[in-house]
Structure formats: structure tokens, C-alpha cells
Write a protein that holds these residues in place. Structure first.
Motif, PDB file in Angstrom:
ATOM      1  N   ASP A 138      -1.941  -5.178   6.506  1.00 45.07           N
ATOM      2  CA  ASP A 138      -3.239  -5.834   6.286  1.00 45.07           C
ATOM      3  C   ASP A 138      -3.721  -6.565   7.536  1.00 45.07           C
ATOM      4  O   ASP A 138      -4.348  -7.626   7.449  1.00 45.07           O
ATOM      5  CB  ASP A 138      -3.159  -6.802   5.099  1.00 45.07           C
ATOM      6  N   THR A 140      -5.952  -5.522  10.805  1.00 50.28           N
ATOM      7  CA  THR A 140      -6.758  -4.472  11.428  1.00 50.28           C
ATOM      8  C   THR A 140      -6.803  -4.680  12.941  1.00 50.28           C
ATOM      9  O   THR A 140      -6.779  -5.823  13.419  1.00 50.28           O
ATOM     10  CB  THR A 140      -8.187  -4.473  10.872  1.00 50.28           C
ATOM     11  N   THR A 158       0.790   1.523   9.654  1.00 50.78           N
ATOM     12  CA  THR A 158      -0.011   0.522   8.952  1.00 50.78           C
ATOM     13  C   THR A 158       0.212   0.589   7.447  1.00 50.78           C
ATOM     14  O   THR A 158       0.532   1.639   6.885  1.00 50.78           O
ATOM     15  CB  THR A 158      -1.517   0.730   9.218  1.00 50.78           C
ATOM     16  N   GLY A 160      -2.144  -0.732   4.128  1.00 48.11           N
ATOM     17  CA  GLY A 160      -3.416  -1.312   3.710  1.00 48.11           C
ATOM     18  C   GLY A 160      -4.613  -0.819   4.493  1.00 48.11           C
ATOM     19  O   GLY A 160      -5.750  -1.146   4.163  1.00 48.11           O
ATOM     20  N   SER A 161      -4.382  -0.039   5.539  1.00 51.47           N
ATOM     21  CA  SER A 161      -5.474   0.549   6.320  1.00 51.47           C
ATOM     22  C   SER A 161      -4.954   1.844   6.931  1.00 51.47           C
ATOM     23  O   SER A 161      -3.754   2.138   6.853  1.00 51.47           O
ATOM     24  CB  SER A 161      -5.956  -0.404   7.416  1.00 51.47           C
ATOM     25  N   ASN A 162      -5.841   2.601   7.548  1.00 49.28           N
ATOM     26  CA  ASN A 162      -5.444   3.897   8.089  1.00 49.28           C
ATOM     27  C   ASN A 162      -5.912   4.032   9.521  1.00 49.28           C
ATOM     28  O   ASN A 162      -7.094   3.823   9.820  1.00 49.28           O
ATOM     29  CB  ASN A 162      -6.039   5.027   7.240  1.00 49.28           C
ATOM     30  N   SER A 168       0.578   5.798   7.813  1.00 48.14           N
ATOM     31  CA  SER A 168      -0.057   4.712   7.066  1.00 48.14           C
ATOM     32  C   SER A 168       0.212   4.885   5.580  1.00 48.14           C
ATOM     33  O   SER A 168       0.340   6.003   5.079  1.00 48.14           O
ATOM     34  CB  SER A 168      -1.562   4.657   7.334  1.00 48.14           C
ATOM     35  N   CYS A 170      -1.344   3.322   1.965  1.00 50.70           N
ATOM     36  CA  CYS A 170      -2.322   2.474   1.292  1.00 50.70           C
ATOM     37  C   CYS A 170      -2.728   3.109  -0.030  1.00 50.70           C
ATOM     38  O   CYS A 170      -2.930   4.320  -0.107  1.00 50.70           O
ATOM     39  CB  CYS A 170      -3.543   2.183   2.163  1.00 50.70           C
ATOM     40  N   ASP A 173      -7.743   1.590  -3.423  1.00 53.19           N
ATOM     41  CA  ASP A 173      -8.145   0.298  -3.965  1.00 53.19           C
ATOM     42  C   ASP A 173      -9.421   0.376  -4.794  1.00 53.19           C
ATOM     43  O   ASP A 173      -9.623  -0.444  -5.697  1.00 53.19           O
ATOM     44  CB  ASP A 173      -8.280  -0.723  -2.839  1.00 53.19           C
ATOM     45  N   PHE A 205      -9.846  -8.350   5.264  1.00 58.38           N
ATOM     46  CA  PHE A 205      -9.519  -6.940   5.217  1.00 58.38           C
ATOM     47  C   PHE A 205     -10.242  -6.312   4.036  1.00 58.38           C
ATOM     48  O   PHE A 205     -10.820  -7.010   3.199  1.00 58.38           O
ATOM     49  CB  PHE A 205      -8.009  -6.722   5.140  1.00 58.38           C
ATOM     50  N   ASP A 206     -10.205  -5.002   3.951  1.00 61.91           N
ATOM     51  CA  ASP A 206     -11.091  -4.283   3.042  1.00 61.91           C
ATOM     52  C   ASP A 206     -10.579  -4.213   1.615  1.00 61.91           C
ATOM     53  O   ASP A 206     -11.321  -3.817   0.721  1.00 61.91           O
ATOM     54  CB  ASP A 206     -11.323  -2.856   3.569  1.00 61.91           C
ATOM     55  N   VAL A 207      -9.336  -4.611   1.366  1.00 61.52           N
ATOM     56  CA  VAL A 207      -8.755  -4.455   0.031  1.00 61.52           C
ATOM     57  C   VAL A 207      -9.609  -5.101  -1.058  1.00 61.52           C
ATOM     58  O   VAL A 207      -9.974  -4.438  -2.040  1.00 61.52           O
ATOM     59  CB  VAL A 207      -7.305  -4.983  -0.003  1.00 61.52           C
TER      60      VAL A 207
END
Length: 370
Positions: A138, A140, A158, A160-162, A168, A170, A173, A205-207
Motif C-alpha cells: 500500500d 505507491t 507490490t 495493493g497496487s500493480n 503484485s 491485490c 476491491d 491509496f486507492d483501496v
């Protein structure tokens, strides 16, 4: 038939991993790692069970894979926004166990602000002298920072992100929000609130945004309108969940259902409801995300994600990618004119690995009684 037997005899058996031992013993990979290394915080009965399973399966770390994956420092670094919180500690434990299994040193650092992240990644800090690879949980980073790490041959993975071209892990979500909304709608709810993170935070973050998008889209498809005023900041903590829901419960038109984007925030919401003698599952419904180990204790309906596997999976993908890079480097240096395309990579880096999520219905959700 003889040809088939010969073919089968040439296929090497799959090497047992620490995950195999964990599955057989019914514990986490972190517990297996601690048990086999004689570390504390493992009960004697669990330690004996793990050791018995490892002996029966004839499990041993693979030193050849370790030599292949290890680089200059034999160290993997994991960076997270915070050193506290159940999610982060669970991810760390899984990654650390797999790195220990591979004979790699492991270190954890907190990067709660962009300034600290930038300082860590600044080329003047010579990160490549201290670690072979970096796992970002998480956190970026900018494209030029990715390019810098690649140029310095620091592996990147990573959660939670790519980052395209790097391992990665994730979950989907938006699907998390969709599942929560579908469940509450199916029970007959029409008055909703959600508790998310801190979108204005320095390391946002984008979650939470993705979960909110999935939640709103699903409600809209059912003819129910919610807006950003129905999303409240709980900072992904128990105290935050308590503080976010309290004014809603005391207001003139409290929601009949609450989507908490983490179980820890849901726990805080449960405390606030019970302080007001509200029947959870009747007067108000609450659904969380994670399937925290205490969720069963409080009978919390939640969206399960295999948090304990996130850390171990990303670490194993990273080590495999490092091994691929080492094989590629060896092949290209030993074979004049050879290129990376001459070596078949075993890790698919075209997109993120998406662990399966599922709804677990317990007693904190039910039809509205008002």
C-alpha cells in the motif's frame, strides 16, 4: 505405454514448500517458520505438530533456489505506511516466513509520508547496497522511481497496487464493495453509510476509493442513491471506526446498515452500537472486510480475503522473479548473442495475482426492523 512411463519418470517432483507444511499442520507460514527456527511465541504442542509434519513430509529449504535468488546483500526489505495494524502485521509475518525459508534476511521499514518514501528511493541513499529487493505494501511510487530501481537492479513487488512487469498481489476491491452492497440490499436495507480510510492523507491509496466505487455502483443499479457525504473517515482503525459511527447513531436519521471497509473499523462500530444498546443485526447491520481472526468471536459478517497469504505469496513471487533474472543474466553472459527472450520465465508479470474473496455471513447483519 512404456513411452508414457519414461516421460513421467523424467518429470521431477514438485519441491515441497513452507506453505505445504503450513497447510498440513493447519497453521500459518509464519508459525511454521517460527516453530522450525526455534523462535518464541509458538506453543509447545504447535511446535511439536509442525516439526512432526516437516519430518513426515521430508521438508527442507532449497539451498539451490536460495543461491539463485539471493543477490548482493541477501536481504529483502518490506515498506509499509504504518508499523501498527492487524493487516500490516499479518502481511509482514507471511513475507518474513517465506524469506526465512529461502535463507534471505528480512527487514521492515515504515514510510508514512511521501517525503520518507522519496528519501528511501533517492539514488543518493544507495538502497541497492542495503537490499536486493523491495516489497511495497500500500505504498505507491512514481514511474521514474520504478525506472531508477530497475536501473539499480533492485527487485520490486507490490501488495495493493500493480506495477506492470513486477510481481503484485491485490484483490478486486471494487468487487469487495459490490459484495457488501449486494448482501445488504438482499436483506432489505435502503439507508446506508460507509466507513473508509483517509483519502486526504499524505500516503492515500486507492483501496478505499475502489471499495466505495463498487459499493455505490451496486446501490445505484438497485435504484438507491448515496453520495460522498455517506462515506466517513475511520482511518482503518478500531478507534477510527468508533469515532466515525458515533455521530451517525446519535443523529436524527441513523443508517440501518454500515459498510466498514476493514474489520478493525467494524469492531469500533460494534462497540459504539452496543454502548447505545442497539441490536446489531436487527436495529443496525454492520459488515466488515478482512475476516480478522476475532471476527468469529464477535460474529461479524465480513468479506474474507486471505490476508495471511498476501505476504507469503508476494514474497514467493518476488523470489521466483529474482531467480528468473539470475538465470537470464547467467544465460546471456554465457551465450554470445543470447537475450532475455532465450530464457523461459516461470513468473507471469503481465498483471496482478488476485486472491479469491468471499462473503462470510454471520450475526451482525440482518433485515432492518425500522
Amino acid at each position: 505405454m512404456a513411452h508414457d512411463d519414461t516421460t513421467r519418470s523424467r518429470t521431477p517432483p514438485r519441491r515441497l514448500t513452507i506453505e505445504d507444511v503450513a497447510t498440513e499442520a493447519g497453521v500459518s507460514v509464519a508459525t511454521v517458520s517460527r516453530a522450525l527456527r526455534g523462535l518464541p511465541n509458538v506453543t509447545p504442542s504447535t511446535r511439536d505438530r509442525v516439526q512432526a509434519v516437516a519430518t513426515r513430509l521430508d521438508y527442507h529449504p532449497d539451498p539451490a533456489a536460495t543461491r539463485l535468488a539471493a543477490g548482493r546483500t541477501r536481504t529483502v526489505t518490506l515498506a509499509i505506511p504504518s508499523l501498527s495494524g492487524w493487516y500490516f502485521s499479518t502481511v509482514v509475518a507471511g513475507a518474513e516466513a517465506v524469506c526465512a525459508d529461502a535463507g534471505l534476511e528480512f527487514q521492515v521499514i515504515a514510510v508514512p509520508t511521501p517525503e520518507q518514501r522519496n528519501r528511501l528511493l533517492d539514488e543518493s541513499q544507495r538502497l541497492e547496497r542495503r537490499t536486493d529487493a523491495l516489497i511495497l505494501v500500500d505504498v505507491t511510487i512514481e514511474p521514474h522511481q520504478v525506472e531508477s530501481l530497475e536501473r539499480r537492479k533492485v527487485g520490486v513487488a507490490t501488495i495493493g497496487s500493480n506495477i506492470v512487469g513486477h510481481p503484485s498481489v491485490c484483490i478486486d476491491d471494487e468487487l469487495v464493495g459490490q459484495l457488501a452492497a449486494e448482501h445488504l440490499l438482499s436483506l432489505g436495507h435502503r439507508r446506508f453509510a460507509a466507513i473508509g480510510g483517509r483519502p486526504e492523507g499524505p500516503m492515500s491509496f486507492d483501496v478505499p476509493d475502489a471499495r466505495w466505487r463498487g459499493f455505490r455502483r451496486t446501490l445505484a443499479a438497485a435504484g438507491v442513491s448515496v453520495d460522498d457525504g455517506d462515506l466517513h473517515n475511520g482511518n482503518f482503525s478500531l478507534d477510527g471506526g468508533y469515532e466515525a459511527i458515533a455521530p451517525l447513531l446519535d443523529g436524527p436519521h441513523p443508517p440501518t446498515s454500515v459498510f466498514a471497509m476493514s474489520d478493525e473499523m467494524a469492531f469500533g462500530a460494534l462497540i459504539a452500537c452496543r454502548e447505545r444498546s442497539l441490536g446489531v443485526g436487527s436495529d443496525i447491520s454492520i459488515i466488515g472486510v478482512d475476516d480478522h481472526e476475532f471476527s468469529r468471536v464477535v460474529e461479524l459478517t465480513t468479506i474474507h480475503q486471505p490476508v495471511a497469504d498476501h505476504g507469503s505469496l508476494v514474497a514467493r513471487l518476488l523470489i521466483a522473479a529474482m531467480a528468473d533474472a539470475a538465470r537470464t543474466a547467467t544465460t546471456t553472459s554465457a551465450t554470445p548473442g543470447a537475450s532475455a527472450h532465450d530464457v523461459t520465465a516461470s513468473v507471469d508479470l503481465t498483471g496482478p495475482v488476485r486472491p479469491v474473496i468471499s462473503l462470510i455471513e454471520r450475526s451482525t447483519t440482518g433485515p432492518p426492523n425500522r
